[in-house]
Design a protein around this motif. Structure first.
Motif, PDB file in Angstrom:
ATOM      1  N   LYS A   1     -11.153  25.742 -14.342  1.00  0.00           N
ATOM      2  CA  LYS A   1     -10.992  24.600 -15.255  1.00  0.00           C
ATOM      3  C   LYS A   1     -10.545  25.041 -16.647  1.00  0.00           C
ATOM      4  O   LYS A   1     -10.302  24.224 -17.520  1.00  0.00           O
ATOM      5  N   GLY A   2     -10.480  26.390 -16.856  1.00  0.00           N
ATOM      6  CA  GLY A   2     -10.069  26.904 -18.159  1.00  0.00           C
ATOM      7  C   GLY A   2     -11.113  26.712 -19.235  1.00  0.00           C
ATOM      8  O   GLY A   2     -10.781  26.562 -20.414  1.00  0.00           O
ATOM      9  N   ILE A   3     -12.379  26.730 -18.830  1.00  0.00           N
ATOM     10  CA  ILE A   3     -13.487  26.499 -19.758  1.00  0.00           C
ATOM     11  C   ILE A   3     -14.387  27.733 -19.759  1.00  0.00           C
ATOM     12  O   ILE A   3     -14.714  28.268 -18.705  1.00  0.00           O
ATOM     13  N   THR A   4     -14.785  28.170 -20.932  1.00  0.00           N
ATOM     14  CA  THR A   4     -15.695  29.305 -21.033  1.00  0.00           C
ATOM     15  C   THR A   4     -17.142  28.815 -21.141  1.00  0.00           C
ATOM     16  O   THR A   4     -17.389  27.646 -21.465  1.00  0.00           O
ATOM     17  N   GLN A   5     -18.056  29.723 -20.895  1.00  0.00           N
ATOM     18  CA  GLN A   5     -19.472  29.389 -21.074  1.00  0.00           C
ATOM     19  C   GLN A   5     -19.741  29.006 -22.526  1.00  0.00           C
ATOM     20  O   GLN A   5     -20.516  28.091 -22.796  1.00  0.00           O
ATOM     21  N   ALA A   6     -19.082  29.677 -23.452  1.00  0.00           N
ATOM     22  CA  ALA A   6     -19.257  29.362 -24.878  1.00  0.00           C
ATOM     23  C   ALA A   6     -18.764  27.952 -25.187  1.00  0.00           C
ATOM     24  O   ALA A   6     -19.422  27.218 -25.943  1.00  0.00           O
ATOM     25  N   ASP A   7     -17.612  27.567 -24.605  1.00  0.00           N
ATOM     26  CA  ASP A   7     -17.094  26.198 -24.796  1.00  0.00           C
ATOM     27  C   ASP A   7     -18.118  25.176 -24.313  1.00  0.00           C
ATOM     28  O   ASP A   7     -18.411  24.191 -24.995  1.00  0.00           O
ATOM     29  N   LEU A   8     -18.651  25.428 -23.125  1.00  0.00           N
ATOM     30  CA  LEU A   8     -19.599  24.489 -22.529  1.00  0.00           C
ATOM     31  C   LEU A   8     -20.892  24.436 -23.335  1.00  0.00           C
ATOM     32  O   LEU A   8     -21.437  23.360 -23.563  1.00  0.00           O
ATOM     33  N   ALA A   9     -21.352  25.584 -23.796  1.00  0.00           N
ATOM     34  CA  ALA A   9     -22.571  25.617 -24.614  1.00  0.00           C
ATOM     35  C   ALA A   9     -22.393  24.816 -25.899  1.00  0.00           C
ATOM     36  O   ALA A   9     -23.287  24.062 -26.294  1.00  0.00           O
ATOM     37  N   ARG A  10     -21.244  24.975 -26.541  1.00  0.00           N
ATOM     38  CA  ARG A  10     -20.975  24.191 -27.763  1.00  0.00           C
ATOM     39  C   ARG A  10     -20.978  22.694 -27.456  1.00  0.00           C
ATOM     40  O   ARG A  10     -21.537  21.895 -28.201  1.00  0.00           O
ATOM     41  N   GLN A  11     -20.357  22.313 -26.343  1.00  0.00           N
ATOM     42  CA  GLN A  11     -20.290  20.895 -25.970  1.00  0.00           C
ATOM     43  C   GLN A  11     -21.685  20.335 -25.681  1.00  0.00           C
ATOM     44  O   GLN A  11     -21.974  19.183 -25.987  1.00  0.00           O
ATOM     45  N   LEU A  12     -22.538  21.175 -25.092  1.00  0.00           N
ATOM     46  CA  LEU A  12     -23.900  20.753 -24.751  1.00  0.00           C
ATOM     47  C   LEU A  12     -24.876  20.925 -25.916  1.00  0.00           C
ATOM     48  O   LEU A  12     -26.029  20.506 -25.831  1.00  0.00           O
ATOM     49  N   ASN A  13     -24.407  21.589 -26.978  1.00  0.00           N
ATOM     50  CA  ASN A  13     -25.254  21.906 -28.121  1.00  0.00           C
ATOM     51  C   ASN A  13     -26.475  22.731 -27.687  1.00  0.00           C
ATOM     52  O   ASN A  13     -27.621  22.392 -27.991  1.00  0.00           O
TER      53      ASN A  13
END
Length: 79
Positions: A10-22
């Motif tokens: 999906k081209g998403i990193t764990q860091a991207d997802l963590a930021r989105q989830l706060n």
């Protein structure tokens, strides 16, 4: 497909997802590497966050990927 492969596809990193989830990246890591399974309510948040990041995914795809990650983790742990 496991959790890490899902994120990569999906081209998403764990860091991207963590930021989105706060939340901390470590939280995302333990779910996607399979060492812990998220609660159903967390899984819903994961799917929502992934879609907000443009993943175009659904509950079943994420659930199956995390389930595969958990299976692989337990196999590695057993040796």
């Amino acid at each position: 497909m496991n959790g890490a492969e899902l994120l990569k596809s999906k081209g998403i990193t764990q860091a991207d997802l963590a930021r989105q989830l706060n939340c901390e990246r470590n939280n995302v890591n333990i779910w996607f590497c399979g060492s812990h399974s998220p609660k159903v309510s967390t899984l819903v948040k994961l799917v929502t966050a992934l879609n907000e990041l443009g993943a175009n995914t659904d509950y079943n795809e994420v659930y199956k990927a995390l389930k595969q990650s958990r299976k692989e983790y337990l196999e590695r742990k057993r040796g």
